[in-house]
Write a protein that holds these residues in place. Sequence first.
Motif, PDB file in Angstrom:
ATOM      1  N   GLY A  13       0.839  -1.189   0.000  1.00 54.80           N
ATOM      2  CA  GLY A  13       0.000   0.000   0.000  1.00 54.80           C
ATOM      3  C   GLY A  13       0.873   1.236   0.000  1.00 54.80           C
ATOM      4  O   GLY A  13       0.694   2.155   0.796  1.00 54.80           O
TER       5      GLY A  13
ATOM      6  N   LEU B 107       4.103  -1.878  -3.737  1.00 55.09           N
ATOM      7  CA  LEU B 107       2.852  -2.438  -4.258  1.00 55.09           C
ATOM      8  C   LEU B 107       1.668  -1.613  -3.783  1.00 55.09           C
ATOM      9  O   LEU B 107       1.585  -1.232  -2.613  1.00 55.09           O
ATOM     10  CB  LEU B 107       2.712  -3.898  -3.810  1.00 55.09           C
ATOM     11  CG  LEU B 107       1.499  -4.665  -4.336  1.00 55.09           C
ATOM     12  CD1 LEU B 107       1.865  -6.127  -4.606  1.00 55.09           C
ATOM     13  CD2 LEU B 107       0.312  -4.611  -3.355  1.00 55.09           C
ATOM     14  N   ASP B 108       0.746  -1.347  -4.712  1.00 54.49           N
ATOM     15  CA  ASP B 108      -0.473  -0.624  -4.380  1.00 54.49           C
ATOM     16  C   ASP B 108      -1.542  -1.012  -5.382  1.00 54.49           C
ATOM     17  O   ASP B 108      -1.228  -1.395  -6.524  1.00 54.49           O
ATOM     18  CB  ASP B 108      -0.230   0.895  -4.419  1.00 54.49           C
ATOM     19  CG  ASP B 108      -1.252   1.685  -3.618  1.00 54.49           C
ATOM     20  OD1 ASP B 108      -0.908   2.142  -2.514  1.00 54.49           O
ATOM     21  OD2 ASP B 108      -2.399   1.830  -4.093  1.00 54.49           O
ATOM     22  N   GLN B 109      -2.802  -0.897  -4.988  1.00 56.19           N
ATOM     23  CA  GLN B 109      -3.887  -1.212  -5.920  1.00 56.19           C
ATOM     24  C   GLN B 109      -4.211  -0.035  -6.839  1.00 56.19           C
ATOM     25  O   GLN B 109      -4.943  -0.195  -7.819  1.00 56.19           O
ATOM     26  CB  GLN B 109      -5.147  -1.620  -5.153  1.00 56.19           C
ATOM     27  CG  GLN B 109      -5.779  -0.506  -4.329  1.00 56.19           C
ATOM     28  CD  GLN B 109      -7.057  -0.955  -3.633  1.00 56.19           C
ATOM     29  OE1 GLN B 109      -7.442  -2.121  -3.724  1.00 56.19           O
ATOM     30  NE2 GLN B 109      -7.719  -0.031  -2.948  1.00 56.19           N
ATOM     31  N   ASN B 110      -3.659   1.136  -6.547  1.00 56.10           N
ATOM     32  CA  ASN B 110      -3.908   2.333  -7.357  1.00 56.10           C
ATOM     33  C   ASN B 110      -2.882   2.400  -8.487  1.00 56.10           C
ATOM     34  O   ASN B 110      -1.716   2.719  -8.264  1.00 56.10           O
ATOM     35  CB  ASN B 110      -3.824   3.574  -6.466  1.00 56.10           C
ATOM     36  CG  ASN B 110      -4.211   4.846  -7.199  1.00 56.10           C
ATOM     37  OD1 ASN B 110      -3.829   5.058  -8.344  1.00 56.10           O
ATOM     38  ND2 ASN B 110      -4.973   5.701  -6.539  1.00 56.10           N
ATOM     39  N   GLY B 111      -3.324   2.094  -9.692  1.00 52.87           N
ATOM     40  CA  GLY B 111      -2.412   2.050 -10.825  1.00 52.87           C
ATOM     41  C   GLY B 111      -1.769   3.377 -11.148  1.00 52.87           C
ATOM     42  O   GLY B 111      -0.595   3.432 -11.541  1.00 52.87           O
TER      43      GLY B 111
ATOM     44  N   GLU C  57       1.168  -3.045  -9.369  1.00 50.96           N
ATOM     45  CA  GLU C  57      -0.192  -3.106  -8.849  1.00 50.96           C
ATOM     46  C   GLU C  57      -0.426  -4.463  -8.208  1.00 50.96           C
ATOM     47  O   GLU C  57       0.121  -5.477  -8.654  1.00 50.96           O
ATOM     48  CB  GLU C  57      -1.202  -2.900  -9.967  1.00 50.96           C
ATOM     49  CG  GLU C  57      -1.266  -1.489 -10.515  1.00 50.96           C
ATOM     50  CD  GLU C  57      -2.373  -1.322 -11.539  1.00 50.96           C
ATOM     51  OE1 GLU C  57      -3.546  -1.563 -11.179  1.00 50.96           O
ATOM     52  OE2 GLU C  57      -2.059  -0.972 -12.695  1.00 50.96           O
ATOM     53  N   GLY C  58      -1.254  -4.481  -7.164  1.00 49.78           N
ATOM     54  CA  GLY C  58      -1.549  -5.749  -6.523  1.00 49.78           C
ATOM     55  C   GLY C  58      -2.590  -5.607  -5.434  1.00 49.78           C
ATOM     56  O   GLY C  58      -2.938  -4.497  -5.016  1.00 49.78           O
ATOM     57  N   ASP C  59      -3.076  -6.742  -4.976  1.00 50.90           N
ATOM     58  CA  ASP C  59      -4.109  -6.832  -3.953  1.00 50.90           C
ATOM     59  C   ASP C  59      -3.455  -7.260  -2.643  1.00 50.90           C
ATOM     60  O   ASP C  59      -2.793  -8.312  -2.580  1.00 50.90           O
ATOM     61  CB  ASP C  59      -5.158  -7.853  -4.390  1.00 50.90           C
ATOM     62  CG  ASP C  59      -6.327  -7.978  -3.414  1.00 50.90           C
ATOM     63  OD1 ASP C  59      -6.255  -7.411  -2.306  1.00 50.90           O
ATOM     64  OD2 ASP C  59      -7.305  -8.669  -3.769  1.00 50.90           O
ATOM     65  N   ALA C  60      -3.629  -6.467  -1.602  1.00 50.41           N
ATOM     66  CA  ALA C  60      -3.010  -6.766  -0.309  1.00 50.41           C
ATOM     67  C   ALA C  60      -3.507  -8.073   0.284  1.00 50.41           C
ATOM     68  O   ALA C  60      -2.819  -8.685   1.113  1.00 50.41           O
ATOM     69  CB  ALA C  60      -3.269  -5.628   0.669  1.00 50.41           C
TER      70      ALA C  60
ATOM     71  N   GLN D 194      -4.184 -10.770  -1.566  1.00 51.74           N
ATOM     72  CA  GLN D 194      -3.694 -11.861  -2.407  1.00 51.74           C
ATOM     73  C   GLN D 194      -2.345 -11.452  -2.992  1.00 51.74           C
ATOM     74  O   GLN D 194      -2.231 -11.176  -4.184  1.00 51.74           O
ATOM     75  CB  GLN D 194      -4.697 -12.184  -3.523  1.00 51.74           C
ATOM     76  CG  GLN D 194      -6.019 -12.761  -3.026  1.00 51.74           C
ATOM     77  CD  GLN D 194      -6.975 -13.090  -4.160  1.00 51.74           C
ATOM     78  OE1 GLN D 194      -7.216 -12.275  -5.043  1.00 51.74           O
ATOM     79  NE2 GLN D 194      -7.514 -14.292  -4.147  1.00 51.74           N
TER      80      GLN D 194
ATOM     81  N   ILE E 134      -8.980  -1.087   5.210  1.00 57.13           N
ATOM     82  CA  ILE E 134      -9.270  -2.424   4.693  1.00 57.13           C
ATOM     83  C   ILE E 134     -10.200  -3.183   5.639  1.00 57.13           C
ATOM     84  O   ILE E 134      -9.873  -3.381   6.817  1.00 57.13           O
ATOM     85  CB  ILE E 134      -7.955  -3.210   4.500  1.00 57.13           C
ATOM     86  CG1 ILE E 134      -7.044  -2.471   3.510  1.00 57.13           C
ATOM     87  CG2 ILE E 134      -8.243  -4.621   4.003  1.00 57.13           C
ATOM     88  CD1 ILE E 134      -5.705  -3.120   3.302  1.00 57.13           C
TER      89      ILE E 134
END
Length: 249
Positions: free
Chosen positions: A21, A41-45, A74-77, A79, A99
């Motif tokens: 994140g 890593l973050d889900q916000n591209g 990018e990724g999901d914390a 998974q 979350i």
Amino acid sequence: MLTVDFSRFPLAPGDRVLDLGCGAGRHAFECYRRGAQVVALDQNGEEIREVAKWFAAMKEAGEAPEGASATAMEGDALQLPFPDESFDVVIISEVMEHIPDDKGVLAEMVRVLKPGGRIAITVPRYGPEKVCWALSDAYHEVEGGHIRIYKADELLARIREAGLRPYGTHHAHALHSPYWWLKCAFGVDNDQALPVKAYHKLLVWDIMKKPLATRVAEQALNPLIGKSFVAYATKPHLPKLAEAGADAR
């Protein structure tokens, strides 16, 4: 502006670090400068693309030592796309309050952390955060906003339940608490309110100049109104008997 205190959270050149994140990348950049092998890593591209640009600029400018590396993805914390025990260090700063499944995130961080590895977790502190929630519904009732306020003992209990051993805590960013109280009082989207603008200028000046007076003031105020609560923990090694039993199976 770093929330993690690297004097309490030592980082060795070559350590493999996950900044989970990562947002705009402030901790990832510091780890890169210290010679780590960093994955941000973050889900916000959009933010990840900006972090990648800054990594490239830092490499071009020679800000990172030889042997350091940096990747933005990018990724999901919940998974994480990494094998078990992939990282020496995990940092998650101002993320868990967003979350719903915070226990799931902790479990994933523990999974990818090597035995003996270290983790730093920062969240908004209970007292200052309660003031923000009381002053403004818009501060937290937004998509992707804060969904919980942690008490220190509650967060530490979750950390222990996940199998980690906390070894230190502190508070940070006391000078930022009044800024957010002003933002909440005058409207979280109203950056033109005179008190908000004036205090923002003070914070920018403080970040850029780092004067001794404000450093001393913040250090004195952090235990009282520090905006962030920071916890450090380690992942224990398996006892030798447990390891032997696992091998036998």
